[in-house]
Scaffold this motif. Structure first.
Motif, PDB file in Angstrom:
ATOM      1  N   ALA A 264       0.850  -1.318  -0.041  1.00 18.87           N
ATOM      2  CA  ALA A 264      -0.021  -0.158   0.019  1.00 18.87           C
ATOM      3  C   ALA A 264       0.787   1.240   0.053  1.00 18.87           C
ATOM      4  O   ALA A 264       0.465   2.118   0.239  1.00 18.87           O
TER       5      ALA A 264
ATOM      6  N   THR B  42      -5.168  -4.414   2.299  1.00 20.75           N
ATOM      7  CA  THR B  42      -6.394  -3.602   2.770  1.00 20.75           C
ATOM      8  C   THR B  42      -6.926  -3.221   1.268  1.00 20.75           C
ATOM      9  O   THR B  42      -6.235  -3.405   0.365  1.00 20.75           O
ATOM     10  N   ARG B  43      -8.241  -2.710   1.291  1.00 23.28           N
ATOM     11  CA  ARG B  43      -8.966  -1.822  -0.041  1.00 23.28           C
ATOM     12  C   ARG B  43      -7.767  -1.121  -0.503  1.00 23.28           C
ATOM     13  O   ARG B  43      -7.600  -0.887  -1.829  1.00 23.28           O
TER      14      ARG B  43
ATOM     15  N   HIS C 214      -0.893  -2.711   9.897  1.00 25.61           N
ATOM     16  CA  HIS C 214      -1.957  -3.374  10.357  1.00 25.61           C
ATOM     17  C   HIS C 214      -3.111  -2.539  10.888  1.00 25.61           C
ATOM     18  O   HIS C 214      -2.928  -1.798  11.381  1.00 25.61           O
ATOM     19  N   PRO C 215      -4.357  -2.884  10.709  1.00 23.24           N
ATOM     20  CA  PRO C 215      -5.534  -2.042  11.103  1.00 23.24           C
ATOM     21  C   PRO C 215      -5.593  -2.165  12.524  1.00 23.24           C
ATOM     22  O   PRO C 215      -5.225  -3.223  13.192  1.00 23.24           O
TER      23      PRO C 215
ATOM     24  N   VAL D  56      -9.512   2.336  11.908  1.00 24.10           N
ATOM     25  CA  VAL D  56     -10.459   1.954  10.940  1.00 24.10           C
ATOM     26  C   VAL D  56     -11.660   3.014  11.020  1.00 24.10           C
ATOM     27  O   VAL D  56     -12.107   3.551  10.169  1.00 24.10           O
TER      28      VAL D  56
ATOM     29  N   GLU E 189      -6.793   5.932   5.217  1.00 22.32           N
ATOM     30  CA  GLU E 189      -6.590   4.532   5.290  1.00 22.32           C
ATOM     31  C   GLU E 189      -5.691   4.062   6.510  1.00 22.32           C
ATOM     32  O   GLU E 189      -5.595   4.882   7.409  1.00 22.32           O
ATOM     33  N   VAL E 190      -5.465   2.809   6.768  1.00 19.43           N
ATOM     34  CA  VAL E 190      -4.991   2.388   8.143  1.00 19.43           C
ATOM     35  C   VAL E 190      -3.532   2.667   8.586  1.00 19.43           C
ATOM     36  O   VAL E 190      -3.300   2.413   9.792  1.00 19.43           O
ATOM     37  N   THR E 191      -2.823   2.708   7.557  1.00 18.15           N
ATOM     38  CA  THR E 191      -1.407   2.750   7.749  1.00 18.15           C
ATOM     39  C   THR E 191      -0.684   4.185   8.273  1.00 18.15           C
ATOM     40  O   THR E 191      -0.078   4.180   9.307  1.00 18.15           O
TER      41      THR E 191
ATOM     42  N   PRO F 245      -9.750  -8.131   1.761  1.00 20.87           N
ATOM     43  CA  PRO F 245      -9.087  -7.049   2.580  1.00 20.87           C
ATOM     44  C   PRO F 245      -9.359  -7.190   4.036  1.00 20.87           C
ATOM     45  O   PRO F 245     -10.660  -7.295   4.537  1.00 20.87           O
ATOM     46  N   VAL F 246      -8.414  -6.637   4.641  1.00 19.89           N
ATOM     47  CA  VAL F 246      -8.698  -6.877   6.319  1.00 19.89           C
ATOM     48  C   VAL F 246      -8.996  -5.406   6.714  1.00 19.89           C
ATOM     49  O   VAL F 246      -9.728  -5.385   7.753  1.00 19.89           O
ATOM     50  N   ALA F 247      -9.098  -4.410   5.785  1.00 22.87           N
ATOM     51  CA  ALA F 247      -9.885  -3.226   6.103  1.00 22.87           C
ATOM     52  C   ALA F 247     -10.115  -2.389   4.878  1.00 22.87           C
ATOM     53  O   ALA F 247      -9.626  -2.572   3.937  1.00 22.87           O
TER      54      ALA F 247
END
Length: 363
Positions: free
Chosen positions: A96, A124-125, A282-283, A288, A303-305, A361-363
């Motif tokens: 990502a 992730t998405r 990691h989310p 989120v 986004e989660v990063t 995807p995880v998130a």
């Protein structure tokens, strides 16, 4: 090597840093960033933060092609690649990686081929879209896997015609872009666009942006604290690594212009690690949740990063007793312009990497 007219910044002949340190004009530089980037109050999420008086520096709008904190860096980095006669850019990053996207997109716009070695991270998405953007922009994608094999495959990608951009692009030359950005911010404060910030909050991994902002604040004589919300493990982001980056940038500046006096010992910065979760990419539930808050601020989801965890850190700090009556500036490093993905983008992704697109995807 210049951007097409519809992407090129208007009326920007040189960075503000060259006005302050004229001897730096001997360095290669190309205009990429639409600067100054705006400053806005974070009123849209004041309730979520628990207070007002928080502002945002919108480096997400640094370019209509792709914004974020690589644009200012690449004004120096890509200019150096051209001055050295390099014919190809090689870089590495996570699935990502916003740096990978920026490299692919600016490489395409400037007409220089790009090879990207991607390492593994939670899918992730946002990461799936990133891979499609990289491929759609014509970048050659190589699967790196874990960190060690990524290093090996990146090294194997290099030849005499290649210019290497390390993950984060955090070297001394690139960091000049964010010392310039601090001078830009000082101009905006002088014009009354916001009070001088007591703290500047941003996500940090390779930490070049953090180190450069802290050096710039020290150069200005500000007591502003630069707070990096750590998005990777402590072994990769700590006071030793940041100090090393700051000292090398300090030394580079002093060597190129006698007006610059060493400032790394006067830097005021800290790291906030409580938003990280299990590790890079990691989310966390809080990150989120923050994705939607980024949308409220910019019109595009986070986004989660990086952006999600930066907002989690910002909310924690904004609600703390130490900062409750202080002026805080969020330095937004996630691009708001998002490239349209063509219907044929998937076909451009190598078979070896299509598992990324097929994953849940995880998130």
């Amino acid at each position: 090597m210049r951007l097409p007219p519809h992407l090129a910044p208007k009326n920007r002949a040189s960075p503000r840093l060259f006005d302050e340190l004229p001897a730096l004009r001997t360095l290669p530089w190309i205009p990429l960033a639409h600067a100054p980037t705006p400053i806005e109050p974070c009123d849209a999420i004041a309730g979520w933060l628990g207070r007002g008086g928080v502002f945002m520096k919108r480096d997400d709008l640094a370019s209509p092609l792709y914004g974020g904190n690589k644009v200012r860096r690449y004004e120096f980095v890509l200019a150096e690649a051209e001055s050295l006669g390099k014919k190809r850019i090689v870089t590495a990053g996570g699935i990502a990686s916003t740096q990978a996207m920026a490299t692919a997109l600016f490489g395409q716009a400037l007409g220089i081929p790009v090879r990207i070695v991607l390492f593994d991270q939670p899918i992730t998405r946002f990461g799936q879209d990133a891979v499609l953007v990289d491929a759609d922009a014509g970048a050659e994608l190589v699967w790196g896997g874990n960190y060690l094999t990524t290093i090996w495959r990146t090294w194997r990608s290099l030849d005499q015609d290649s210019y290497l951009i390390l993950p984060g692009a955090a070297n001394a030359l690139a960091n000049l872009g964010y010392i310039d950005a601090m001078i830009e911010l000082a101009d905006q404060v002088a014009r009354g666009e916001m009070p001088r910030p007591d703290a500047i909050v941003l996500p940090t991994g390779s930490s070049g942006t953090l180190a450069a902002l802290a050096l710039g604040a020290a150069w200005l004589g500000w007591e502003t604290e630069i707070i990096g919300v750590r998005i990777t493990l402590r072994i990769a982001c700590n006071r030793i690594t940041i100090g090393s980056i700051a000292r090398s940038t300090d030394k580079f500046l002093a060597a190129h212009d006698p007006r610059w006096t060493r400032r790394s010992k006067q830097m005021r910065y800290s790291l906030f690690g409580d938003a990280l979760g299990a590790g890079y990419g990691h989310p966390t539930p809080e990150a989120v949740e923050a994705i939607e808050q980024v949308r409220k601020l910019t019109g595009e989801p986070g986004e989660v990063t990086y952006s999600g965890k930066a907002l989690v850190g910002l909310r924690t700090l904004a609600r703390s007793d130490r900062w409750k009556d202080k002026t805080i500036l969020l330095w937004n490093t996630l691009s708001t312009p998002r490239p349209a993905i063509s219907p044929h983008a998937r076909d451009k992704v190598p078979e070896r990497l299509r598992f990324i697109l097929d994953a849940d995807p995880v998130a």
